[in-house]
Enzyme design. Sequence first.
Site, short mmCIF file in Angstrom:
data_model
loop_
_atom_site.label_atom_id
_atom_site.label_comp_id
_atom_site.label_asym_id
_atom_site.label_seq_id
_atom_site.Cartn_x
_atom_site.Cartn_y
_atom_site.Cartn_z
N MET A 1 0.85 -1.21 0.00
CA MET A 1 0.00 0.00 0.00
C MET A 1 0.87 1.24 0.00
O MET A 1 1.91 1.29 0.64
CB MET A 1 -0.96 0.01 1.17
CG MET A 1 -0.29 0.19 2.47
SD MET A 1 -1.47 0.46 3.77
CE MET A 1 -0.69 -0.50 5.04
N HIS A 2 0.45 2.21 -0.77
CA HIS A 2 1.20 3.46 -0.83
C HIS A 2 0.35 4.64 -1.26
O HIS A 2 0.82 5.77 -1.27
CB HIS A 2 2.37 3.33 -1.81
CG HIS A 2 1.93 3.32 -3.24
ND1 HIS A 2 1.57 2.16 -3.88
CD2 HIS A 2 1.76 4.32 -4.13
CE1 HIS A 2 1.21 2.45 -5.12
NE2 HIS A 2 1.31 3.76 -5.31
N ARG A 3 -0.92 4.40 -1.64
CA ARG A 3 -1.72 5.50 -2.19
C ARG A 3 -1.92 6.59 -1.14
O ARG A 3 -2.23 6.31 0.01
CB ARG A 3 -3.11 4.99 -2.59
CG ARG A 3 -3.10 4.12 -3.77
CD ARG A 3 -3.09 4.91 -5.05
NE ARG A 3 -2.80 4.00 -6.13
CZ ARG A 3 -2.35 4.36 -7.31
NH1 ARG A 3 -2.15 5.62 -7.58
NH2 ARG A 3 -2.11 3.47 -8.22
#
Length: 359
Positions: free
Chosen positions: A205-207
């Site tokens: 996850m990085h959004r």
Amino acid sequence: MKILTILGTRPQFVKAAAVSRAFAKHPSIEEIIVHTGQHYDDPMSAVFFKEMEIPAPQYNLDVNKLGHGAMTGQMMEGIEKILVEARPDYVLVFGDSNTTLAGALAGKKMHYPVIHVEAGLRSFNMKMPEEINRVLTDRISDMLFCPTAIAVANLRQEGMDKFPVDIIQNGDVMYDAALHYANFSAERSGIMDKIGRDEFILCTMHRQENTDDAKRLQSIVSTINEIDRQIRVVLPLHPRTKKMLEHHGLALTVTAIDPVGYFDMIELLKHCRLVMTDSGGLQKEAFLFKKFCVTLRDETEWVELVDHGFNRLAGADSQAIRAAYQDFLNREADFNVGLFGNGDASDIIAAKLLEKGGR
Ligand code: UD1
């Protein structure tokens, strides 16, 4: 024919690997690569050039660690100078990052034909920086290479077919890359020895909408920590997420590892039980390696995966994530559905450009 390719983020390196390989087959194509520097850590950048044998960038603008405005502006400034010097026939950009928009804007304002690879994707969430970048890049591009039929339909819906532009459904260049590099990943990757052979879920996850929103981040973190007690969760940690976890004082108890290279990622995809991610690319790669995907977002650009039942949108909602995960653990599916072309998306780009010719 001279093509100026502008890239700067991790998924763009993967796409460029496939497209540059296709260009290299044609002696009449000269490709000049500009790295904006948006991703700059070795594990986020250099490792991809090395592993995937992407031609070294002729220019590196080293623009990073900035807000959206300064980042996009400084990239444009650098790209303009390069355009004056290089005078290419085409400017080529990939995907949806700030690098994409800066490249397209700089190219278009200097009257160079702009090629957008991975055009027409929409999440219809105009709060996402990526959606803004996509819509604007598509609007000013001259050649729109679309990975899917839905992407083509999105562009028509916006009236793009009324403009003098080429809209071409060529398939997904990331599919080309996955097919090619999957042949070597087992021998080139040591990741499975490092993490061990026990069953695991692959998570990334990085959004911004997940990492910068404390509530969403907290909910995802506590849910994957809980799932990890049942099946181990392996999470290559993006630098943005690492920073934001520290910022919000949140702790992961899952197997968090440093960002991995492409070969490692392919091996993780091959061996995992299922995928949980907010990444666009990984949702597709999950499917290509025949894995179900729980998407940690409220919408996706890859709606065909959801329609076919390979992907479920769970957002940051704990219950929805757990329900999708449980459902997928007990499900089987036939993944042999051709959703992303024939693995020749990059060759189609090269052929179309040669057919069209230089300026
Ligand atoms: C960007 C793209 C996104 C793409 C993603 C892939 C935009 C708006 N977003 O998001 O479309 O899916 O890349 O990863 O362009 N950082 C490091 N080291 C690095 C790279 C980044 O420490 O090598 C840090 C940056 O300094 C910044 C944070 O991570 O503080 C986020 O990086 P940034 O490039 O702004 O956005 P991404 O989340 O990576």
